[in-house]
Scaffold this motif. Structure first.
Motif, short mmCIF file in Angstrom:
data_model
loop_
_atom_site.label_atom_id
_atom_site.label_comp_id
_atom_site.label_asym_id
_atom_site.label_seq_id
_atom_site.Cartn_x
_atom_site.Cartn_y
_atom_site.Cartn_z
N SER A 84 0.84 -1.19 0.00
CA SER A 84 0.00 0.00 0.00
C SER A 84 0.88 1.25 0.00
O SER A 84 2.06 1.19 0.35
N PRO A 85 0.32 2.38 -0.40
CA PRO A 85 1.10 3.63 -0.45
C PRO A 85 1.24 4.23 0.95
O PRO A 85 0.44 5.05 1.38
N ILE A 86 2.27 3.81 1.68
CA ILE A 86 2.44 4.24 3.06
C ILE A 86 3.46 5.37 3.21
O ILE A 86 3.80 5.76 4.32
N GLY A 87 3.93 5.92 2.10
CA GLY A 87 4.87 7.02 2.18
C GLY A 87 4.32 8.22 2.92
O GLY A 87 5.05 8.93 3.60
N ASP A 88 3.01 8.45 2.81
CA ASP A 88 2.42 9.59 3.51
C ASP A 88 2.48 9.39 5.02
O ASP A 88 2.63 10.35 5.78
N LEU A 121 -9.65 6.76 5.17
CA LEU A 121 -9.82 6.27 3.81
C LEU A 121 -9.66 7.42 2.83
O LEU A 121 -10.25 8.48 2.99
N ASN A 122 -8.84 7.23 1.83
CA ASN A 122 -8.56 8.26 0.84
C ASN A 122 -9.26 7.91 -0.46
O ASN A 122 -9.01 6.85 -1.03
N GLY A 123 -10.12 8.79 -0.94
CA GLY A 123 -10.87 8.54 -2.16
C GLY A 123 -9.99 8.34 -3.38
O GLY A 123 -10.36 7.62 -4.31
N ASP A 124 -8.81 8.95 -3.39
CA ASP A 124 -7.92 8.80 -4.54
C ASP A 124 -7.37 7.39 -4.66
O ASP A 124 -7.12 6.90 -5.74
N TYR A 125 -7.16 6.74 -3.52
CA TYR A 125 -6.61 5.38 -3.54
C TYR A 125 -7.70 4.33 -3.29
O TYR A 125 -7.43 3.15 -3.30
N GLN A 126 -8.90 4.77 -2.99
CA GLN A 126 -10.09 3.94 -2.81
C GLN A 126 -10.00 3.00 -1.61
O GLN A 126 -10.72 3.18 -0.68
N THR A 127 -9.15 2.01 -1.64
CA THR A 127 -9.13 1.05 -0.54
C THR A 127 -7.96 1.24 0.41
O THR A 127 -7.78 0.47 1.33
N TYR A 128 -7.16 2.27 0.18
CA TYR A 128 -6.00 2.50 1.03
C TYR A 128 -6.24 3.66 1.98
O TYR A 128 -6.93 4.61 1.66
N ASN A 129 -5.63 3.56 3.14
CA ASN A 129 -5.71 4.64 4.10
C ASN A 129 -4.65 5.69 3.80
O ASN A 129 -3.59 5.39 3.28
N SER A 130 -4.95 6.91 4.15
CA SER A 130 -4.01 8.01 3.94
C SER A 130 -4.00 8.91 5.15
O SER A 130 -5.03 9.13 5.79
#
Length: 136
Positions: A84-88, A121-130
């Motif tokens: 998942s995109p966890i850089g943030d 939940l981030n709408g840009d990534y849909q199923t990923y948390n941000s």
């Protein structure tokens, strides 16, 4: 990889930019406009922070597209990427105090309202948390 001044061109470039900014008069502050890392690795964020802390004016980091999804490249050319995109989250850990105005060496800093205390939940990534969904 090796994030030393001698071995890493981006580290040299950022260090030189900080030195240049510090030598200039009448700079009110600096927005660091994203891509603080090459591949969103925690150690890259940490190294960027250690260099940017050398600025003598207030500064505010912004998340770039290269700062989102951590990956490493193997010697055979293949990539190892996180699920998942966890850089943030890394960004929030390393730079959150600046955006929360708690960096004592940066007293002129302004505070961002509603900085998230947890991932949403981030709408840009849909199923990923941000960590950055609607934080302004």
């Amino acid at each position: 990889g090796n994030l030393s001044y001698e071995k890493c061109k981006p580290v040299r470039a950022l260090t030189d930019a900080v030195d240049k900014i510090n030598s200039m008069a009448d700079i009110d502050g600096v927005f660091v406009t994203g891509d603080l890392t090459a591949s969103a690795l925690f150690e890259e964020f940490s190294r960027a922070r250690s260099i940017l802390d050398g600025l003598t004016v207030p500064w505010w980091p912004l998340l770039g597209n290269h700062d989102s999804w951590p990956y490493t490249k193997h010697s055979d050319g293949s990539f190892n990427q996180t699920d998942s995109p966890i850089g943030d989250e890394y960004f929030a850990t390393i730079f959150g105090d600046i955006l929360n105005n708690s960096k004592t060496s940066n007293p002129k800093s302004t505070s961002v309202s509603k900085w998230p205390g947890k991932a949403t939940l981030n709408g840009d990534y849909q199923t990923y948390n941000s960590w950055f969904h609607n934080f302004v």
